[in-house]
Design an enzyme around this catalytic site. Structure first.
Site, PDB file in Angstrom:
ATOM      1  N   SER A 169      78.618  26.949  15.174  1.00  0.00           N
ATOM      2  CA  SER A 169      79.867  27.371  15.808  1.00  0.00           C
ATOM      3  C   SER A 169      80.440  28.570  15.073  1.00  0.00           C
ATOM      4  CB  SER A 169      80.870  26.210  15.768  1.00  0.00           C
ATOM      5  OG  SER A 169      82.178  26.646  16.050  1.00  0.00           O
ATOM      6  N   TYR A 182      85.948  19.468  11.843  1.00  0.00           N
ATOM      7  CA  TYR A 182      84.969  20.195  12.658  1.00  0.00           C
ATOM      8  C   TYR A 182      84.328  21.321  11.853  1.00  0.00           C
ATOM      9  CZ  TYR A 182      83.001  22.584  16.750  1.00  0.00           C
ATOM     10  OH  TYR A 182      82.145  23.167  17.648  1.00  0.00           O
TER      11      TYR A 182
END
Length: 332
Positions: A169, A182
């Site tokens: 990501s 995350y």
């Protein structure tokens, strides 16, 4: 002499990059006998990649978490694609998926590619809003699940000198505030990819990471994010609620509504990068997908750390600095 060495280095580097670019365009032939397993195929990148590979004749094992996702994928793909259910946080489920793949692989053959795509983001909020269970779940799915799945399928990948692909990501580039669990999971995913790149060098298995920017998938749903944030706010201690306050909470919720406006609806830059990582003669170590990731987040991340800290800082609650200073004075 110094100038000559610098010039020579620049020329050699430029020639190598040109060679790398040209070789990267060359794709492996006969992909119809190279089996690929993709996790997280219920929707998003995994679902799109499964369909793409199926259309191009690649035999795919598409792992879905839920029966609904599996049934829907079957409707849009050929009989060549095999769907299986897999919960990456469940050791029994992982074991069953390995046995399933072994049963359906040609005799004495292995797995060419493993795409660790399954992932989730539970909550976007300061760390003290995240329960221990929420933190554990995020890291279990995004990081530990990928590690366990990879460990289990490595023997099959070694047989083919295949490819490992990890879907990371932009959070591995920018340590976004309010996304700590995350971010931790994606930075960890990048780390395990690099470790495996070195561990598996001698057997020819390569490791690659995909860094998508802001793409429209079910992992980011503004309405769900708002309700999840409200529940988290309601469950934290009263002291924490008072520190942040309703005004700050409302402002953060409003920011979620702006997300769809900056998301790319076309997922092909990501799926094309995955395909390149799987089947290019000279795949890249890392793929940054999206204009934002390639030309904004990454260049900014190279600037001095003090600038990044200031630039990406979280918006503070109203009068929070004054209140903290007053509390410090009071305590002394």
């Amino acid at each position: 002499m110094y100038c000559l060495l610098v010039t020579l280095f620049v020329v050699i580097f430029a020639v190598y990059k040109l060679f790398e670019h040209q070789r990267g365009k060359t794709m492996i032939e006969n992909t119809n006998n190279r089996h690929v397993l993709i996790t997280g195929c219920d929707s998003g990148f995994g679902n799109e990649l499964a369909r793409l590979l199926d259309k191009r004749g690649v035999p795919v094992f598409a792992a879905c978490l839920k029966e609904k996702g599996a049934a829907e994928l079957k409707k849009h793909t050929s009989s060549r694609l095999r769907v299986l259910q897999l919960d990456v946080t469940d050791q029994n489920s992982i074991h069953d998926s390995v046995e399933f793949v072994k049963r359906h692989l040609p005799k004495c053959s292995g797995l060419w590619g493993l795409v660790n795509n399954a992932g989730l983001q539970i909550l976007e909020a300061p760390l003290e809003f995240h329960s221990s269970e929420a933190i554990q779940k995020c890291i279990s799915v995004n990081l530990l699940g990928s590690i366990d799945v990879t460990k289990s399928f490595l023997p099959l990948l070694r047989k083919t000198r295949g490819r490992l692909v990890f879907v990371s990501s932009d959070s591995a580039i920018i340590e976004w505030p309010c996304r700590a669990p995350y971010v931790i999971s994606k930075v960890g995913l990048e780390a395990i990819a690099e470790c495996l790149r070195r561990e598996l060098y001698h057997v020819g298995v390569t490791s690659h990471t995909i860094q998508p920017g802001s793409f429209k998938t079910k992992i980011v749903d503004p309405n769900e994010m708002k309700s999840t944030l409200q529940r988290a706010f309601d469950n934290v201690d009263e002291e924490v609620q008072q520190y942040y306050g309703q005004q700050w909470l409302s402002k953060l919720k409003e920011s979620f509504s702006e997300i769809p406006g900056i998301q790319y609806e076309d997922l092909s830059p990501v799926t094309n990068a995955m395909y390149h990582a799987l089947f290019s003669v000279m795949p890249k170590r890392r793929y940054r997908c999206g204009m934002d990731c390639e030309y904004y987040y990454y260049p900014v991340s190279l600037l001095p750390e003090w600038f990044n800290t200031w630039y990406w800082k979280m918006s503070p609650p109203p009068d929070s600095v004054t209140r903290v200073d007053n509390q410090v004075i009071k305590n002394h």
